[in-house]
Every structure is written in structure tokens, then in C-alpha cells.
Design an enzyme around this catalytic site. Structure first.
Site, PDB file in Angstrom:
ATOM      1  CB  ALA A 127      -0.749  -0.008   1.393  1.00 31.92           C
ATOM      2  CD  GLU A 141       3.346   6.534   2.977  1.00 31.12           C
ATOM      3  OE1 GLU A 141       4.504   7.285   3.089  1.00 31.12           O
ATOM      4  OE2 GLU A 141       3.377   5.446   2.517  1.00 31.12           O
ATOM      5  CD  GLU A 152       0.326   2.200   3.886  1.00 36.13           C
ATOM      6  OE1 GLU A 152       0.563   3.514   3.805  1.00 36.13           O
ATOM      7  OE2 GLU A 152       1.183   1.295   3.972  1.00 36.13           O
ATOM      8  CG  HIS A 202       2.782   6.436   6.401  1.00 38.14           C
ATOM      9  ND1 HIS A 202       3.952   6.874   6.890  1.00 38.14           N
ATOM     10  CD2 HIS A 202       3.068   5.127   6.271  1.00 38.14           C
ATOM     11  CE1 HIS A 202       4.970   5.624   6.555  1.00 38.14           C
ATOM     12  NE2 HIS A 202       4.211   4.790   6.111  1.00 38.14           N
ATOM     13  CD  GLU A 235       7.334   3.187   5.075  1.00 39.63           C
ATOM     14  OE1 GLU A 235       6.407   2.434   5.598  1.00 39.63           O
ATOM     15  OE2 GLU A 235       7.006   4.040   3.968  1.00 39.63           O
TER      16      GLU A 235
END
Length: 818
Positions: A254, A256, A288, A291, A310
């Protein structure tokens, strides 16, 4: 194209001021697309110069303050003689991507519908716009687009369709170019709202039914995570909406993008899945979302801090999943999968500090998307929170967000906020945990005074770290399990609280608070220890420690498989069982065991699976996990029966996922014809069907099939990243070592030539998924080393080959164990 260097970025950020972008996409062509980029910015000193980045197939026109620009070359457009305020207008034609870099276009074989989405990654925004492509030049973005009138188009900010096929979006808050996205196509859409925040889910039209089936859980997870983040951070979602798009052939799990998070659409489940997979999806949703604050609201200045984005999101993702959703054992999933990934990465020759000292350019930045940046960094943050306490940690975070909102910050900025909130100097902690590579090993030892913990480090990386750990043991007289927490530092730490205590079945790092390899007392009965542990997290720690000892060549792989046979059926947490079965089948049997031991190793795993199936609830996750593994080690006859719906365990159905697993097994065994594969691909006319059929074709023990697959791996220019990955995984099979050994040397001599047209990311994918993992010979290592000695290898490619070769050395060592 030249990779942007740190020095160039530092110079450019000193020139450009008050930046904004307007993008106008023309998505009406099927062969390429056009974008008009308007870049407005100021400079402090008129007359200064800089450059924009863009990588079009054709630059149609470019002007600076109305004057034509003609000096474009090598992906850069020089800007000289700048005024105090400037406007650059660039009209260019770009190629659609088919490997998830830039603006990706996909045609769904299920219905012929086309979809696009933007993935700027670290350095791919110039594939769809002209820009200053670095994270510390954040800017508000205004996007417009012209598309097929039957499409819906979405972007980071809210937008409207002003006339058929014409879309206009509001200006965003300042964001980095790597966070810009747009999606277009006949997407299925479901909407909701929570706490005043508009929510939406998108997937391709052929997934309409599956999206509706997945939506209740996805919306529930989204709402639960939003509430928990608002509570922990004290700042509401910084962006006006929270939409999630599940798109085809997305390279990463994925991304963000603020306001419109993009996921690979495998997370829209269309077949039965285990709770492990659902828990993983939940943690990715939470990751996500984290983020939005850490990465999007406050952004790193340069790619040396990508780990912080991360690591933080991974820590918060698992924590919030465990605290706010039904997946309360999410940390056990982390310990049995992601953390083992981190341990492996930190022990390779390519190990690096969690926080790299220096990242020279954008190409080098890609190499740090690894188990160190995600898993080890997450574990380090978990250790830090255990030391500081929640109150100080989140007070520091809130101060950090307040101070740097809509701007950029560094690790030192974060440490300063945390130090101020906690009253502790974190510089020493950061030096040992974040700026020193490799991993420590902890062992229980008996000393003259009693019980102690010994800490060691590799000779090349001698740093010893402070650890907060749990220690648990069983009282022999009562059978009662007991536990304490203590601090460990230095080579030997005497644990005064355990002096004179009679102990057995000792477990270090009970609760998995630190990032360290764990070993057991000499002669420890690991089967008995596993049977005494009530926490799936602690059992994950034990299994992870055993697996690490196998990787290190301290324990024979067959011993690990025998322990699986005797003990895994008692495991009640599906994540632990599923991950350990994955290591057994995917690595221990196929790579670590000599050919003559593979049947015995497979029998041990099959016995464990049969034992799990005999007691697992029909239709449950443990049953599905065990059956999937059993398929991969079963002869053709029973697999054929299952495929026909006969002799299946009660509660199991042959859905598409299980069906393709059976077909792959038949392909490996040479019991699947080309005609059958064609029929299966016609039956499942989806993109997933095409990928699985390609995997099966490459997995057949047929000389012509292997030759075709190898040509695709080393020379194909048209197949998508997902297709090439599947072909690579299908090609090298332990059962076919005699058939594929002739390709080993060719892999190392022919694949590097594809650097001429393949991106570093795709090369790195093939350096992992298509590496000759089954050829565990010293000669393979030598061939890999000769390749790595060649000048001019792509940075990401070389890193992937070096890491895969280190794994191969471990396999060679295991095969030579006696």
C-alpha cells in the site's frame, strides 16, 4: 536518467521558495497520456538557477516566465536566470507504466475495462509531471483531469466533475511529490462517514461484489483506527477525507497518499482467507493511516529518514490493531513473520543502521525499504516506548507534530521532542539502537552468584545494547510459570532477583519487548517449553528463535521439522502456525535439506498438517492454513480428488485460491497439461487467473516450458511486474533441480543485460523472486560473486542479488550439516 543526489537536493532546497503546482492530466488516449504542469515558485536571489525533473516520451513545450526552454536532457530541465517570482509551464507526453512506476495503466481481462493510478514512489513523479522531486520541497497541489466520461476520477483532495469527463480537485495542503496520486476508471465505489470524516472504498468494476463483501470490515477497521489515533495523537486527521483505493498490479502492499490511500487489490478478498491474512490487512490499514500524521503531516527532509516513516507506521500499525480491533494478538503475527524478516535482513552483508548515516541519492534510498527499516525499526521503537512509558512518548509526539506540521523534520528533531517530554537524553540510546547495525544474541547462563543473561555481538559489529526484557520460567516443584522484567546491558548482566531460584524451561525476551536473537539453555526441552506457554506471542518468540538457529546453521533443518511434527498441532494461534509452516515448506524443505532428506522432511510437515486438520474447527483459519500447506506436499492422486471435490476435509471449499494452489502442485508434479491450463485460464478470466496460469506454466517440469519462462525472466519487455514475479517463483522448484541447473550460470550472465530497459525496482524483484534458490551449491555462490564484481550494476539489483546470495550461503551450510 540521472539519480538525484543529496548534494543536488540540498542545493536546490536553498534556492526554491513558496512553491506550488497545478497539474492537468489528459487521460483520454489508450497509448499514452499528456500532462500540463504549471510550477510557480520564488527565489531569494534573482538570477539564480536550478532544474526541474521530468521523464516524458515527448516534451511538447516548456516555458519559463513566457520564454521557451529548449535545454532539456537526461530527465532534467535547466532553469536559469530566475526572477524573484517564476512560472514554468510544461506540456509533455508520457508513457503509461505497466510495472507500477509513474502512471500505471491496466486493462482488466475480466471485462476489458481500463484503469489508471499514479504511483510516484521515491523518484517516479517525473514520469507524469515536471517537478522538484524531493521530500523537503513540499507544495500545495491543484489537480485537474480529462478522462473517459464513464470513469470516476479521484485524487488527494476532494473534487467534482464539472462536465462529462472533466474533473477538478481542490488545492491540497503542502505535500511532497512522492505523495501525489490520481486514480481513474470505472471503479466500484462505496461511501461512508465517521466523526465528520468522509470515507470511501474503491475497486475495479469486476470486484464490485467482492468489494461489497469486504466493505463492512474495512469500514469498521478504518473507524476503529481513526478513533484510536485521534485519542493517542490529540490531533484530528490532517486531511479532509479518508478514501482507500484497491488497485490492480500495485507493486507495494500500500502507499500512504494523503486523502486517498492506495492498496494492492489482493486485499479485497474473493476467496476464503485465514485470520492471519485479515490481521495483516488490518495492520496495513492502521500502518497507512499512521502515515497521515507521521510522513504526510510531518515529512522527512531526505531519504536517510525513510526508515523513520516506516518504522513508526509499523509500530503504530501493529499497536493500534492490537488495541482497537478484534485482532488483539497482532503482535504475535509481527513476531512470527515481520520480525523474523527483520532479523534476517540485519544479519546479511547488506546490513545497515536503522537510521543510515548517509543516503547518497534516490537510487540508494530504494535499497533501504527492507526488514531493517520496517521490522527492526519498529522493534526499536517498541523498546523505546517500554523504556520511556506511554505518557512521555505520546507527549513528545504531540509536541513534534505541533512544531513541524506541514513541514519537514529529521530524526534529531523527533529525539529532541521526546527528550524534552521525558526528561531523558536519548542520544546514547539512538547511537546504539539506530546508528549501529546488526543484532545481539541473548543467552541464559549460570554464574557463581546465580542466574545471568549473556549478551554477544558479531565481531564485525561489536555494539552491545541496553535491553528491557521479560524472563519467564517454570517452578519445577509447582509447575507454575513465573515472570519478571529486567534491564540487560553489557556482556553479562546478573539478575539478582533470580539468585537462588530453581528454574526450568527458561525463556528470555518473554513478551517480545526487544530486538535480539534468543538462545536457550543447553539441553532445553523446547517441545515441553512450547507446551507450557499460554501466550501466542511467547510461543512466536520460541519458534522464531529456533528458526533463527536453523538459519545460522546451529540446528539441523530436520530437527526443526521434527519439532513441527511433534508440537505445532498444539498451536492455537493461526498466525504462528501459518508462518512456521511457511518457513518449513518454503525454505527448510526446498532449500535447506539435501535431496535425500526431502521426503522425510515433507513427511514431517504433512504429519503436522494432518494432525492440525484432525482437530481444527471445520471452515476455520487453522484448517485452511494446514490444508494449503498439505496441498504443496501431496502426490497428484489425492490432489486430483480434492480438485474434483472429493475427500475434502469437512468445511473446506475449492474456491479460486485453493484451486490454483492445487493446479500449481499438479504443474510441479508434471500432471497438468497445457490444454488443462488453457481451460483453467478461460474459466478464471481475471488478472489473477492470468498470473496464476503463468506461474503454473513456469512450474511445469518440461524443457520447453522452462526455456520459455527463462526467456521471459531475462529478456521480456512487455509483461507486468506481477507476471514476471510469478514466473520467477514458478521457474525454480526444488523438485526440478536437475532440469533447471543448466540455467544457473545463464541467470547471472544474462539477467544483468536487462538493466538497459528495466527499472531498479523490477530488477530487484527478479533478484529475489527469480533467484536460483534451489541451486544451493558453492558454485552458485561463486557465480553470484562474479556477477556482483562487475562494474555498473544497478544499486537495487546488486543489493537484491547480494541478499539472495547470503541466503544461499546459509542453505549450502545447512545441506553440509552432519
Amino acid at each position: 536518467m540521472a539519480s538525484l543526489t543529496y548534494d543536488e537536493a540540498k542545493t536546490r532546497v536553498g534556492v526554491v521558495r513558496d512553491l506550488s503546482y497545478e497539474l492537468d492530466f489528459d487521460l483520454t488516449s489508450t497509448e499514452s497520456f499528456r500532462t500540463t504542469t504549471v510550477v510557480r515558485f520564488g527565489v531569494d536571489e534573482p538570477g539564480a538557477e536550478t532544474f526541474l525533473e521530468l521523464r516524458p516520451t515527448r516534451l511538447i513545450s516548456a516555458t519559463l516566465n513566457g520564454a521557451p526552454l529548449t535545454a532539456y536532457a537526461d530527465g532534467r530541465l535547466p532553469l536559469t536566470g530566475l526572477a524573484a517570482r517564476n512560472e514554468v509551464v510544461v506540456l509533455a507526453e508520457y508513457a503509461y507504466s505497466h510495472v507500477g512506476e509513474g502512471l500505471h495503466r491496466f486493462v482488466d481481462p475480466a471485462d476489458g475495462e481500463a484503469y489508471v493510478y499514479a504511483q510516484p514512489s521515491i523518484a517516479e513523479a517525473p514520469r507524469f509531471m515536471a517537478c522538484f522531486d524531493q521530500p523537503d520541497l513540499k507544495a500545495p497541489i491543484t489537480i485537474r483531469a480529462t478522462a473517459d466520461p464513464s470513469w470516476i476520477v479521484r485524487s488527494n483532495a476532494a473534487g467534482v466533475q464539472t462536465e462529462p469527463g472533466r474533473w477538478e480537485f481542490e488545492q491540497t495542503k503542502p505535500v511532497g511529490t512522492y505523495l501525489i496520486t490520481i486514480i481513474g476508471g470505472p471503479y466500484a465505489e462505496l461511501r461512508d462517514e465517521h466523526d465528520g470524516i468522509p470515507l470511501a472504498l474503491y475497486a475495479r468494476k469486476s470486484y464490485t461484489e467482492a468489494l461489497a463483501e469486504n466493505a463492512p470490515e474495512l469500514f469498521e477497521l478504518t473507524k476503529q483506527c481513526l478513533d484510536r489515533y485521534h485519542e493517542l495523537f490529540g490531533i484530528r486527521l490532517p486531511f479532509g477525507k479518508y478514501e482507500q483505493a484497491f488497485v490492480p498490479e500495485f507493486t507495494w502492499g500500500a502507499m500512504e497518499f494523503p486523502g486517498l490511500v492506495v492498496f494492492r487489490d489482493e486485499y479485497i478478498y474473493r476467496s476464503a482467507v485465514t485470520d492471519t491474512e485479515r490481521s495483516r490487512r488490518a495492520s496495513i490499514v492502521a500502518h497507512e493511516m499512521a502515515h497521515m500524521w507521521f510522513g504526510d503531516l510531518v515529512t522527512m527532509r531526505w531519504w536517510d529518514d525513510i526508515w523513520l516513516n516506516e518504522s513508526f507506521a509499523t509500530y503504530m500499525g501493529y499497536r493500534v490493531t492490537a488495541e482497537a480491533t478484534r485482532y488483539t494478538d497482532a503482535w504475535a503475527d509481527f513476531a512470527s513473520e515481520r520480525k523474523i524478516w527483520g532479523y534476517g535482513a540485519d544479519q546479511r552483508p547488506s546490513t545497515h543502521p536503522v537510521a543510515p548515516v548517509f543516503v547518497a541519492d534516490t537510487e540508494s534510498a530504494f535499497a533501504n525499504f527492507d526488514g531493517i527499516s520496517y521490522a527492526k525499526g519498529c522493534a526499536a521503537l517498541r523498546q523505546l516506548v517500554a523504556w520511556l512509558g506511554d505518557d512521555a512518548f505520546f507527549a513528545g509526539l504531540r509536541a513534534h507534530f505541533d512544531k513541524h506540521a506541514w513541514g519537514n523534520a529529521t530524526l534529531d528533531d523527533l529525539l529532541a521532542s521526546l527528550s524534552e517530554a521525558s526528561g531523558r537524553d536519548l542520544s546514547g540510546w539512538a547511537d546504539k539502537w539506530l546508528r549501529s547495525p546488526q543484532v545481539n544474541t541473548l543467552r541464559p547462563v549460570l554464574t557463581e552468584n546465580g542466574f545471568a543473561v549473556e549478551q554477544t555481538a558479531p565481531a564485525a559489529y561489536p555494539t552491545l545494547r541496553p535491553h528491557r526484557i521479560g524472563i519467564s520460567w517454570t517452578e519445577p516443584a509447582t509447575g507454575v510459570r513465573k515472570r519478571i522484567e529486567t534491564d540487560v546491558d553489557g556482556p553479562v548482566t546478573e539478575v539478582a532477583a533470580l539468585h537462588g531460584v530453581t528454574m526450568e524451561d527458561v525463556l528470555l525476551n518473554d513478551g517480545d519487548l526487544t530486538f535480539a536473537k534468543v538462545r536457550f539453555a543447553r539441553g532445553a526441552d523446547l517441545a515441553r517449553l512450547l507446551g507450557q506457554l499460554t501466550s501466542p506471542l511467547d510461543r512466536a518468540v520460541v519458534w522464531g528463535a529456533i528458526w533463527d538457529a536453523v538459519r545460522d546453521g546451529e540446528v539441523p533443518a530436520m530437527d526443526f521439522l521434527d519439532l513441527i511434527r511433534s508440537s505445532l498441532a498444539a498451536e492455537t494461534h493461526v498466525g504462528v502456525a501459518e508462518h512456521i509452516l511457511g518457513f518449513a515448506r518454503g525454505i527448510a524443505i526446498s532449500r535447506f535439506l539435501p535431496v535425500g532428506q526431502r521426503a522425510a522432511g515433507q513427511a514431517a510437515v504433512n504429519d503436522a498438517c494432518e494432525a492440525i486438520l484432525a482437530q481444527a474447527a471445520p471452515g476455520g483459519s487453522l484448517q485452511l492454513a494446514a490444508f494449503r500447506t498439505l496441498i504443496s506436499g501431496t502426490p497428484a492422486g489425492p490432489v486430483r480428488a480434492w480438485l474434483a471435490g472429493r475427500d475434502l476435509p469437512e468445511g473446506l471449499a475449492v474456491d479460486d485460491e485453493v484451486r490454483w494452489s492445487m493446479l500449481l502442485r499438479l504443474a510441479v508434479l508434471g500432471d497438468l497439461t497445457e490444454a488443462e491450463l488453457d481451460a483453467e485460464q478461460s474459466r478464471d478470466g481475471t488478472a489473477r487467473g492470468a498470473v496464476e496460469a503463468a506461474r503454473c506454466r513456469a512450474a511445469r517440469p518440461d524443457a520447453a516450458a522452462k526455456a520459455t519462462a527463462f526467456e521471459q525472466i531475462v529478456r521480456d519487455r512487455e509483461l507486468s511486474n506481477r507476471m514476471l514475479e510469478a514466473i520467477g517463483q514458478g521457474f525454480w522448484r526444488a523438485e526440478h533441480w536437475e532440469l533447471t541447473d543448466e540455467y544457473v550460470e545463464r541467470y547471472f550472465t544474462e539477467l544483468p543485460a536487462s538493466q538497459e530497459w528495466r527499472s531498479g525496482y523490477l530488477l530487484a524483484t527478479l533478484g529475489g523472486a527469480a533467484y536460483p534458490v534451489t541451486a544451493a551449491y558453492a558454485s552458485t555462490v561463486e557465480q553470484a560473486e562474479r556477477m556482483l564484481a562487475q562494474p555498473g550494476l544497478n544499486t537495487q539489483f546488486a543489493r537484491a542479488i547480494a541478499d539472495s546470495t547470503d541466503d544461499l550461503r546459509r542453505a549450502v551450510r545447512q545441506r553440509n550439516l552432519r
